[in-house]
Write a protein that holds these residues in place. Structure first.
Motif, PDB file in Angstrom:
ATOM      1  N   THR A  40      -5.754   2.908   9.076  1.00 21.29           N
ATOM      2  CA  THR A  40      -5.390   1.615   7.410  1.00 21.29           C
ATOM      3  C   THR A  40      -4.499   1.230   7.047  1.00 21.29           C
ATOM      4  OG1 THR A  40      -5.520   3.236   6.264  1.00 21.29           O
ATOM      5  CG2 THR A  40      -7.413   3.714   6.931  1.00 21.29           C
ATOM      6  N   GLU A  42      -2.079   2.034   5.435  1.00 24.62           N
ATOM      7  CA  GLU A  42      -2.127   2.433   3.367  1.00 24.62           C
ATOM      8  C   GLU A  42      -1.600   3.983   3.937  1.00 24.62           C
ATOM      9  OE1 GLU A  42      -3.249   0.564   1.583  1.00 24.62           O
ATOM     10  OE2 GLU A  42      -4.499  -0.380   2.377  1.00 24.62           O
ATOM     11  N   ALA A  47      -5.592   5.492  -1.043  1.00 26.76           N
ATOM     12  CA  ALA A  47      -5.821   3.806  -0.332  1.00 26.76           C
ATOM     13  C   ALA A  47      -6.755   3.925   0.655  1.00 26.76           C
ATOM     14  CB  ALA A  47      -4.130   2.708  -0.560  1.00 26.76           C
ATOM     15  N   GLN A  48      -6.034   5.264   1.230  1.00 25.06           N
ATOM     16  CA  GLN A  48      -6.481   5.761   2.547  1.00 25.06           C
ATOM     17  C   GLN A  48      -7.725   6.045   2.173  1.00 25.06           C
ATOM     18  OE1 GLN A  48      -3.668   8.838   3.468  1.00 25.06           O
ATOM     19  NE2 GLN A  48      -1.945   7.719   4.813  1.00 25.06           N
ATOM     20  N   LYS A  50     -10.026   5.356   0.461  1.00 25.75           N
ATOM     21  CA  LYS A  50     -10.940   3.776  -0.069  1.00 25.75           C
ATOM     22  C   LYS A  50     -10.754   3.106   2.106  1.00 25.75           C
ATOM     23  CE  LYS A  50     -12.735   0.177  -1.281  1.00 25.75           C
ATOM     24  NZ  LYS A  50     -12.090  -1.054  -0.343  1.00 25.75           N
ATOM     25  N   GLY A  51      -9.660   3.306   2.598  1.00 21.53           N
ATOM     26  CA  GLY A  51      -9.539   2.126   3.780  1.00 21.53           C
ATOM     27  C   GLY A  51     -10.870   2.771   4.801  1.00 21.53           C
ATOM     28  N   ASP A  54     -13.669   1.545   4.257  1.00 21.54           N
ATOM     29  CA  ASP A  54     -13.950  -0.069   5.048  1.00 21.54           C
ATOM     30  C   ASP A  54     -14.197   0.180   6.418  1.00 21.54           C
ATOM     31  OD1 ASP A  54     -12.978  -1.074   2.474  1.00 21.54           O
ATOM     32  OD2 ASP A  54     -10.854  -0.821   2.960  1.00 21.54           O
ATOM     33  N   LEU A  55     -12.958   1.433   7.030  1.00 23.86           N
ATOM     34  CA  LEU A  55     -13.302   1.717   8.855  1.00 23.86           C
ATOM     35  C   LEU A  55     -15.238   1.677   9.171  1.00 23.86           C
ATOM     36  CD1 LEU A  55     -10.060   3.567   9.027  1.00 23.86           C
ATOM     37  CD2 LEU A  55     -10.642   1.281  10.279  1.00 23.86           C
ATOM     38  N   SER A 297      -0.700  -4.591   2.937  1.00 24.29           N
ATOM     39  CA  SER A 297      -1.449  -3.084   3.496  1.00 24.29           C
ATOM     40  C   SER A 297      -0.538  -3.179   5.250  1.00 24.29           C
ATOM     41  CB  SER A 297      -2.620  -2.924   4.404  1.00 24.29           C
ATOM     42  OG  SER A 297      -3.190  -4.238   5.591  1.00 24.29           O
ATOM     43  N   ASP A 301      -2.950  -1.163  10.222  1.00 27.49           N
ATOM     44  CA  ASP A 301      -4.534  -1.481   9.573  1.00 27.49           C
ATOM     45  C   ASP A 301      -5.628  -2.013  10.773  1.00 27.49           C
ATOM     46  OD1 ASP A 301      -6.449  -2.373   8.134  1.00 27.49           O
ATOM     47  OD2 ASP A 301      -5.306  -2.794   6.849  1.00 27.49           O
ATOM     48  N   ARG A 303      -8.172  -2.282  10.100  1.00 27.51           N
ATOM     49  CA  ARG A 303      -9.781  -2.846   9.696  1.00 27.51           C
ATOM     50  C   ARG A 303     -10.606  -4.017   9.744  1.00 27.51           C
ATOM     51  NH1 ARG A 303      -8.196  -0.471   3.524  1.00 27.51           N
ATOM     52  NH2 ARG A 303      -5.864  -1.689   4.833  1.00 27.51           N
ATOM     53  N   ASN A 310      -5.422  -9.046   6.627  1.00 24.30           N
ATOM     54  CA  ASN A 310      -4.701  -7.818   7.183  1.00 24.30           C
ATOM     55  C   ASN A 310      -3.766  -8.089   8.679  1.00 24.30           C
ATOM     56  OD1 ASN A 310      -6.453  -7.100   8.958  1.00 24.30           O
ATOM     57  ND2 ASN A 310      -6.842  -5.360   8.023  1.00 24.30           N
TER      58      ASN A 310
END
Length: 428
Positions: A40, A42, A47-48, A50-51, A54-55, A297, A301, A303, A310
């Motif tokens: 991520t 992050e 944040a990780q 949340k990441g 997202d992944l 980020s 990253d 994502r 990013n």
């Protein structure tokens, strides 16, 4: 029966809470945190997490066509470039000091603008600088820059942009970066520059960030108009030097969609590029260029989302190139870094500490080298500026610097020097 249902529901909720708590504990284990960082970019735990979601969302989207094994031109090159503002150094000795320090860090490429307004200053075909006395050739400074690159065994990526006011009937009222009224004026300027440095400079970038404000002036951006400018410039450059390599204007990553309708707005890099292809741009550039800022980020990253910006966003650009028959062309990153803005400065471009900046930039280059075979050169933004006006005005643009205006090295300068020479990355 009602009691059994309540009991089963309670057991289910307790089980879910226990499972969630166990999952939370597992996610906080050091090896798992390291893996989350690697995926991520992050560093903060929330944040990780949340990441991670997202992944998961990215896994549901169609796979990109990247053609990593396709034969590609202009990728078997030294990947280390850096942006410089040598034309701003009044003293030739300071100009040389900047080049010497870039070379000492291990950089090979100098991305340097040759501003049109600073060379063909007063009118068409007029290459005298009469802004100061005594008058001098407007080429003098740029001849010195080319000499310095050769002296320190470096190569130049010359960016041609920033027209003089005389090229527009409205002058600077339409924006100091706005294109000329007649693209032939740009073509003639390109021909003059390429002819002068034939055999000494091979790589030319025609314009910068044509998809965002203010780089196309106080008017809506236009992929079609930029394509016409690119076509005229590339044709002139190739006529002046058949060995020239044309780099398209670096596209800025943006998710905005109204830039072709309203002045002062931006337009998606992905849609802009597709419309360039639709307008027939493909024969007129050898290398595609993008900006590679990490923003909020880190360099790891992975994502992928079309509306997220990013360090990995250029994969979408690569996908578009492959689908338009340009798998053989590389991407060069024109600007890449993280912004070490202090707490009292607007974090317009994200914010990292000096230590993070020193760690992130080498890690980004490691990804360029190890993971992205379609990238040739990535140019750090930026070495230094001659003036401290950005710093004095607390402008967020200032805090990408590797050297202060007085040549004081920032931590990221030493980190890049260690990475280029030894392959080492700061701990953290």
């Amino acid at each position: 029966m009602m009691k059994n249902a309540v009991k089963q529901t309670a057991i289910l909720w307790v089980s879910l809470l226990l499972l969630g708590g166990l999952t939370l504990l597992i996610l906080q284990l050091p090896p798992v945190r390291a893996w989350l960082w690697y995926q991520t970019g992050e560093e903060a735990f929330t944040a990780q997490v949340k990441g991670l979601t997202d992944l998961a969302g990215g896994w549901l989207r169609p796979r990109l066509s990247l053609a990593p094994d396709a034969p590609m031109d202009h990728t078997d090159v030294n990947p280390f470039g850096i942006n410089v503002f040598l034309e701003q150094e009044v003293e030739p000795a300071k100009r040389e000091q900047a080049v010497a320090m870039a070379a000492a860090a291990g950089y090979h490429w100098l991305r340097q603008e040759f501003p049109w307004e600073d060379i063909e200053i007063h009118g068409k075909g007029d290459f005298q600088d009469r802004r100061h006395e005594p008058y001098r050739s407007a080429w003098e400074k740029y001849d010195h820059i080319v000499d310095l690159a050769e002296k320190y065994h470096m190569e130049l990526i010359v960016r041609l942009s920033n027209p003089p006011a005389w090229t527009r009937a409205a002058g600077d009222a339409v924006g100091t970066y706005a294109p000329p009224d007649d693209v032939q004026d740009f073509a003639d300027f390109v021909y003059a520059v390429v002819s002068r440095y034939k055999g000494r400079v091979r790589y030319y970038q025609l314009w910068n960030e044509p998809n965002i404000y203010p780089e196309w002036g106080e008017q809506p951006v236009s992929p079609e108009a930029y394509t016409e400018l690119l076509k005229a410039g590339a044709t002139a450059a190739r006529a002046a030097d058949p060995d020239v390599v044309i780099i398209a204007g670096a596209l800025a990553a943006t998710i905005d969609l109204d830039g072709t309708v309203h002045a002062g707005r931006n337009f998606s890099d992905l849609l802009f590029l597709q419309r360039m292809y639709d307008a027939g741009a493909a024969p007129y550039f050898d290398i595609m260029a993008v900006q590679g800022y990490g923003l909020w980020s880190g360099p790891t990253d992975r994502r992928m989302h079309p509306r997220v910006i990013n360090i990995s966003r250029h994969l979408y650009i690569r996908d578009l190139m492959v689908k338009n028959g340009d798998a053989h062309k590389p991407i060069w990153i024109s600007e890449m870094n993280w912004n070490a803005a202090p707490p009292d400065v607007e974090p317009r471009y994200g914010r990292v500490s000096l230590a993070q900046q020193a760690r992130y930039l080498p890690l980004a280059y490691r990804r360029v080298i190890q993971e992205w075979p379609w990238i040739g050169v990535a140019a750090t933004w930026y070495l230094k500026r001659a003036s401290d006006d950005w710093l004095a005005n607390r402008q967020p643009e200032a805090y990408f610097q590797l050297l202060a205006p007085d040549f004081t090295p920032q931590p990221v300068y030493q980190a890049m020097k260690d990475f280029i020479h030894n392959g080492t990355v700061p701990d953290g």
